[in-house]
Design a protein around this motif. Structure first.
Motif, PDB file in Angstrom:
ATOM      1  N   GLU A 237      53.852 -31.310   4.350  1.00  0.00           N
ATOM      2  CA  GLU A 237      53.433 -30.086   3.098  1.00  0.00           C
ATOM      3  C   GLU A 237      54.542 -29.300   3.160  1.00  0.00           C
ATOM      4  N   ILE A 238      55.312 -28.930   4.222  1.00  0.00           N
ATOM      5  CA  ILE A 238      56.549 -28.188   4.087  1.00  0.00           C
ATOM      6  C   ILE A 238      57.522 -28.793   3.020  1.00  0.00           C
ATOM      7  N   LEU A 270      57.978 -30.353  12.008  1.00  0.00           N
ATOM      8  CA  LEU A 270      59.168 -30.542  11.683  1.00  0.00           C
ATOM      9  C   LEU A 270      59.569 -32.029  11.543  1.00  0.00           C
ATOM     10  N   ASN A 271      58.973 -32.900  12.179  1.00  0.00           N
ATOM     11  CA  ASN A 271      59.330 -34.379  12.053  1.00  0.00           C
ATOM     12  C   ASN A 271      57.969 -34.987  12.286  1.00  0.00           C
ATOM     13  N   GLU A 272      57.973 -36.347  11.809  1.00  0.00           N
ATOM     14  CA  GLU A 272      56.754 -37.165  12.177  1.00  0.00           C
ATOM     15  C   GLU A 272      56.487 -37.398  13.533  1.00  0.00           C
ATOM     16  N   GLU A 273      55.131 -38.156  13.631  1.00  0.00           N
ATOM     17  CA  GLU A 273      54.754 -38.146  14.997  1.00  0.00           C
ATOM     18  C   GLU A 273      55.757 -39.385  15.698  1.00  0.00           C
ATOM     19  N   GLU A 282      64.761 -33.153  15.792  1.00  0.00           N
ATOM     20  CA  GLU A 282      65.499 -33.175  14.385  1.00  0.00           C
ATOM     21  C   GLU A 282      64.491 -32.931  13.435  1.00  0.00           C
ATOM     22  N   PRO A 283      64.780 -31.765  12.650  1.00  0.00           N
ATOM     23  CA  PRO A 283      63.773 -31.650  11.364  1.00  0.00           C
ATOM     24  C   PRO A 283      64.078 -32.538  10.095  1.00  0.00           C
ATOM     25  N   GLN A 323      60.949 -28.729  22.607  1.00  0.00           N
ATOM     26  CA  GLN A 323      61.726 -29.236  21.628  1.00  0.00           C
ATOM     27  C   GLN A 323      61.812 -28.642  20.287  1.00  0.00           C
ATOM     28  N   ALA A 324      60.699 -28.351  19.992  1.00  0.00           N
ATOM     29  CA  ALA A 324      60.443 -27.629  18.497  1.00  0.00           C
ATOM     30  C   ALA A 324      61.003 -26.108  18.493  1.00  0.00           C
TER      31      ALA A 324
END
Length: 386
Positions: A237-238, A270-273, A282-283, A323-324
């Motif tokens: 969505e972002i 930020l990133n996928e599963e 890592e975004p 991590q986020a």
């Protein structure tokens, strides 16, 4: 009189409740999460019902001008149907209930037919309330108008002898300014980033993907400041928001002085599963671009449990994710921002208090708690107006 607005984040654990108090007194509440255990003395979560009623009593009010539910997950609506007055049935009225002058909801909240695990009584009641207000044509704004909602609404309007377009003014599209507030009159405007129609027309409704997301722009004595109010959006969505906003040349709506990050500091924003990372997430490219839109002296707020930098945190499955946090802190530093704040950590994890920002001509001010002997405020430098 100088303009002074407030944004208040409440410590409700892994949950969301944020209040905007405008200089002229109008109040907008985003989400509501009251934990029953918070009424006991030995829990860190705030007794939200008591706190909000005290706030309103001090302002000589028994209502919010707007209550916006970003989506229907329990940690965004818990306790709401006992706290607020609901217009659709007398049994939910009176007895000290707090009134909602205008309800803001995503279209998904009127359409969703959740499975039994998610079809909580509170969600069903809020869905009934939203449907009732929409049909009556007052006290509500609905964000996006997917075909499924039109198919539900139009026969009911015809049965009432009204045109099928009679409620069109109550639907708000992504990429538009929300009516009812203005920078000249209120010192604020709400720009809707999401949801998009596709969030309900593509098949199964996923609550997090259909969340309300806003750029809230404040005006204070000639200066402008931007607050990103985000529901439990995922990285997808972002990236959609960044791509769409830039396509329509609304790039300024991506900038932020204050960012309420999604989903209690989940790495999935930020990133996928599976891509949490060992030490840092890592975004995705467009998520990274949004993080780099932070202005000098900006703040990030995580509405979540504490996020300690200890060994066990790196193995945490459910958010918040250390991590986020590391990612957000790195990019906040890169844009010369001020601080990453966690609602359940300020001023300490044993007894957190609401995080209060004041927005005025001097900048975005974090009002530090005086209960630990800290300086009362930290002030950012005002950015260029515009």
């Amino acid at each position: 009189m100088a303009d002074v607005h407030q944004v208040i984040f409440y410590p409700v654990g892994n949950g969301d409740t944020t209040q905007i108090v405008l200089s002229a007194g109008r109040r907008v509440l985003f989400d509501f999460c009251h934990r029953d255990k918070s009424e006991e003395d030995d829990t860190p979560e705030i007794d939200l019902k008591t706190q909000l009623k005290a706030d309103l009593k001090e302002a000589d009010r028994d209502y919010f001008d707007v209550v916006a539910f970003t989506h229907a997950d329990l940690d965004h609506i818990q306790g709401s149907t006992e706290f607020f007055e609901l217009q659709h049935a007398k049994k939910y009225q009176g007895e000290g209930r707090i009134k909602i002058r205008e309800l803001w909801v995503p279209a998904a909240m009127l359409l969703e037919e959740a499975d039994n695990d998610h079809q909580t009584e509170e969600y069903v009641l809020l869905r009934q309330e939203a449907r009732y207000r929409l049909l009556e044509g007052k006290g509500i704004l609905v964000f996006s108008k997917p075909q499924a909602l039109a198919d539900w609404l139009e026969p009911l309007l015809k049965a009432r002898g009204e045109s099928t377009s009679a409620r069109d003014h109550l639907f708000i599209d992504a990429g538009t300014i929300v009516p009812g507030f203005s920078l000249p009159d209120d010192g604020v405007e709400f720009f809707c980033h999401s949801p998009f129609i596709k969030h309900c027309d593509d098949g199964d409704i996923i609550r997090n993907r259909a969340s309300l997301i806003f750029n809230v722009r404040f005006h204070a004595d000639g200066e402008y400041y931007d607050y990103l109010e985000v529901g439990d959006a995922t990285w997808e969505e972002i990236e959609d928001i960044v791509c769409t906003t830039r396509y329509h040349k609304n790039d300024d709506r991506l900038a932020w002085d204050l960012y309420n990050i999604p989903h209690h500091c989940s790495y999935l924003a930020l990133n996928e599963e599976g891509q949490k990372g060992d030490k840092e997430t890592e975004p995705k490219p467009l998520v990274k671009e949004l993080l780099l839109q932070g202005k000098k002296d900006a703040y990030i707020v995580s509405c979540s449990k504490p996020i300690p930098d200890v060994k066990d945190s790196y193995e945490q499955v459910q958010p918040p994710h250390i991590q986020a946090r590391k990612t957000y802190e790195r990019y906040l530093k890169e844009v010369d921002g001020r601080k990453f704040l966690v609602t359940m950590e300020e001023p300490n994890a044993k007894k957190p208090e609401p995080i209060v920002f004041e927005i005025a001509s001097g900048g975005v001010t974090w009002k530090r708690s005086t209960s630990i002997g800290a300086p009362a405020i930290i002030v950012s430098k005002p950015p260029r107006a515009g």
